[in-house]
Design an enzyme around this catalytic site. Sequence first.
Site, short mmCIF file in Angstrom:
data_model
loop_
_atom_site.label_atom_id
_atom_site.label_comp_id
_atom_site.label_asym_id
_atom_site.label_seq_id
_atom_site.Cartn_x
_atom_site.Cartn_y
_atom_site.Cartn_z
N ARG A 174 9.93 26.72 22.54
CA ARG A 174 10.73 27.67 21.76
C ARG A 174 11.35 27.03 20.53
O ARG A 174 12.09 26.06 20.63
CB ARG A 174 11.83 28.29 22.64
CG ARG A 174 12.59 29.40 21.93
CD ARG A 174 13.52 30.20 22.84
NE ARG A 174 12.80 30.77 23.94
CZ ARG A 174 13.03 30.45 25.23
NH1 ARG A 174 13.97 29.62 25.54
NH2 ARG A 174 12.31 31.01 26.17
N CYS B 17 17.17 35.99 31.78
CA CYS B 17 17.49 34.56 31.80
C CYS B 17 19.00 34.41 31.73
O CYS B 17 19.68 35.25 31.13
CB CYS B 17 16.84 33.89 30.59
SG CYS B 17 17.21 32.13 30.47
N CYS C 72 29.21 21.50 20.22
CA CYS C 72 29.39 22.90 20.61
C CYS C 72 30.64 23.59 20.05
O CYS C 72 31.77 23.14 20.28
CB CYS C 72 29.40 23.02 22.13
SG CYS C 72 29.39 24.75 22.66
N CYS D 203 14.10 26.70 32.25
CA CYS D 203 14.05 26.62 30.80
C CYS D 203 14.91 25.43 30.41
O CYS D 203 16.12 25.45 30.64
CB CYS D 203 14.61 27.91 30.18
SG CYS D 203 14.87 27.83 28.41
N CYS E 189 31.05 18.71 24.95
CA CYS E 189 29.75 18.64 24.25
C CYS E 189 30.02 18.61 22.74
O CYS E 189 30.57 19.59 22.20
CB CYS E 189 28.89 19.84 24.62
SG CYS E 189 28.78 20.11 26.41
N CYS F 61 35.67 26.72 26.49
CA CYS F 61 35.01 25.91 27.52
C CYS F 61 35.70 24.56 27.67
O CYS F 61 36.13 23.93 26.71
CB CYS F 61 33.54 25.72 27.14
SG CYS F 61 32.61 24.83 28.39
N CYS G 198 18.45 36.73 27.38
CA CYS G 198 19.15 35.55 27.90
C CYS G 198 20.66 35.70 27.72
O CYS G 198 21.15 35.94 26.61
CB CYS G 198 18.66 34.31 27.16
SG CYS G 198 19.46 32.81 27.73
N1 SAM Z 1 27.74 26.38 28.93
C1 SAM Z 1 26.41 26.35 29.37
C2 SAM Z 1 25.78 24.98 29.26
O1 SAM Z 1 26.21 24.19 28.45
O2 SAM Z 1 24.83 24.71 30.01
C3 SAM Z 1 25.51 27.36 28.67
C4 SAM Z 1 25.67 27.64 27.19
S1 SAM Z 1 25.37 26.28 26.08
C5 SAM Z 1 26.05 26.89 24.56
C6 SAM Z 1 23.62 26.28 25.91
C7 SAM Z 1 22.97 25.27 25.00
O3 SAM Z 1 23.15 25.63 23.63
C8 SAM Z 1 23.46 23.84 25.04
O4 SAM Z 1 22.96 23.11 26.12
C9 SAM Z 1 22.90 23.29 23.73
O5 SAM Z 1 21.62 22.73 23.95
C10 SAM Z 1 22.81 24.52 22.84
N2 SAM Z 1 23.75 24.44 21.70
C11 SAM Z 1 25.10 24.59 21.76
N3 SAM Z 1 25.65 24.41 20.54
C12 SAM Z 1 24.64 24.14 19.68
C13 SAM Z 1 24.57 23.86 18.28
N4 SAM Z 1 25.67 23.80 17.53
N5 SAM Z 1 23.37 23.65 17.74
C14 SAM Z 1 22.24 23.70 18.50
N6 SAM Z 1 22.24 23.95 19.82
C15 SAM Z 1 23.42 24.16 20.41
C1 DTB Z 2 19.08 27.08 23.79
O1 DTB Z 2 18.38 26.08 24.00
N1 DTB Z 2 19.55 27.45 22.63
C2 DTB Z 2 20.38 28.63 22.73
C3 DTB Z 2 20.20 29.01 24.21
N2 DTB Z 2 19.45 27.92 24.74
C4 DTB Z 2 21.35 29.35 25.05
C5 DTB Z 2 21.78 28.43 22.27
C6 DTB Z 2 21.88 27.95 20.84
C7 DTB Z 2 23.31 27.95 20.50
C8 DTB Z 2 23.56 27.60 19.07
C9 DTB Z 2 25.01 27.56 18.75
C10 DTB Z 2 25.72 28.89 18.88
O2 DTB Z 2 25.22 29.92 18.40
O3 DTB Z 2 26.83 28.90 19.43
FE1 SF4 Z 3 30.71 24.36 27.24
FE2 SF4 Z 3 29.38 24.41 24.96
FE3 SF4 Z 3 29.11 22.33 26.59
FE4 SF4 Z 3 28.07 24.74 27.30
S1 SF4 Z 3 27.43 23.47 25.57
S2 SF4 Z 3 29.26 23.32 28.58
S3 SF4 Z 3 29.60 26.12 26.35
S4 SF4 Z 3 30.99 22.95 25.54
#
Ligand code: SAM
Ligand code: DTB
Ligand code: SF4
Length: 333
Positions: free
Chosen positions: A262, A130, A61, A190, A58, A54, A98
């Site tokens: 959740r 979702c 992430c 959500c 973030c 990506c 989802c």
């Molecule tokens: N790329 C899209 C976005 O960012 O909207 C969708 C997928 S993104 C991985 C969805 C959500 O996962 C993020 O907004 C964040 O709140 C959560 N998330 C990602 N990495 C995480 C982590 N290491 N621990 C907890 N939540 C995480």
């Molecule tokens: C949300 O609030 N938590 C989920 C879902 N929406 C998409 C994602 C959590 C991701 C945790 C890190 C991972 O597994 O990559």
């Molecule tokens: Fe990309 Fe992760 Fe940010 Fe979603 S949360 S936009 S997958 S870097």
Amino acid sequence: MSQIRHNWTRDEITAIYNKPLLTLVLEAANVHAQNHKFGEVQISSLLSIKTGGCSEDCSYCPQAARYNTGVNVQALMKVDDVVTSAKAAQAGGASRFCMGAAWREVRNNSDFERVLEMVKEVNGLGMEVCCTLGMVTEDQAEKLAQAGLYAYNHNIDTSRDHYTEIITTRTYDDRLDTLGNVRKAGISVCSGGIIGLGENDADRIGMLLTLANLPEHPGSVPINTLVPVAGTPLQNNSKVPFDELVRMIATARIVMPASAVRLSAGRLDLSVSEQALCFMAGANSIFAGDKLLTTPNPEFNSDMQMFKLLGLTPKEAFADAPEKKHAHVHEHA
Ligand code: SAM
Ligand code: DTB
Ligand code: SF4
């Protein structure tokens, strides 16, 4: 039923958040019992349909291309494989499925067409579908709605103030715009966030204030605890004390009485008794399945044992929107 309010003040939410812990839990449990079937918990299943690589920064992430986290980049999955996975989740009791993509935003290309196909197919199974695909325009949200999308996940993650410490490649207002586009298309929103990003209590309260004062409360509010992943800038963040998670859940429950709250990422670090207190405090949804998107989650069987022990029952699909269930039955009759 509790009154649904959209005019919460920071002082009111701060006063709720700071109550003695068990008083707060008792109040939240009362609000929960008045507005939901107590003990009923929605099981959502997560599938990463497009993993890693990506462009965004973030800082929590594992899927951001700029950090070395060991996540393998995978192209968009095939529709059939997604359907197989959805069927398996449904057989395990999941009522919501989802699909997550490591995209900054949706683009109008063949990948989007394929996602629309996935949405149609999974909706056809009678599950609440979702997606979480990054930013969407009004037009894209409308297409997703037409395909049968039930909910769209897009988290505000934290407070407006703390946001700029966590992400620089898109703004808080971008996020709110996407939520507006989703809402306009009649899709259930959500949206929630993450605790453990180095924010303070005022930031957590600010996040809940933003969510609670949206034109409509999100249908569901995921409360994630940071899963620290090696290679990300937040890899060494300290663990969130358990009582702070409970405070966050209970406050969300009180200010958004009708929403699903959740208990999302981070459950692997919680004992069954800790999770029980979260359910008591108003959590009524979980992600089940051995994997979240890229990180591990409790084993399915241990979650089922927890349901049995605590007397929890899985919530049926479309319990909150029977008209959508009928729409589905007509289409596929
Ligand atoms: N790329 C899209 C976005 O960012 O909207 C969708 C997928 S993104 C991985 C969805 C959500 O996962 C993020 O907004 C964040 O709140 C959560 N998330 C990602 N990495 C995480 C982590 N290491 N621990 C907890 N939540 C995480
Ligand atoms: C949300 O609030 N938590 C989920 C879902 N929406 C998409 C994602 C959590 C991701 C945790 C890190 C991972 O597994 O990559
Ligand atoms: Fe990309 Fe992760 Fe940010 Fe979603 S949360 S936009 S997958 S870097």
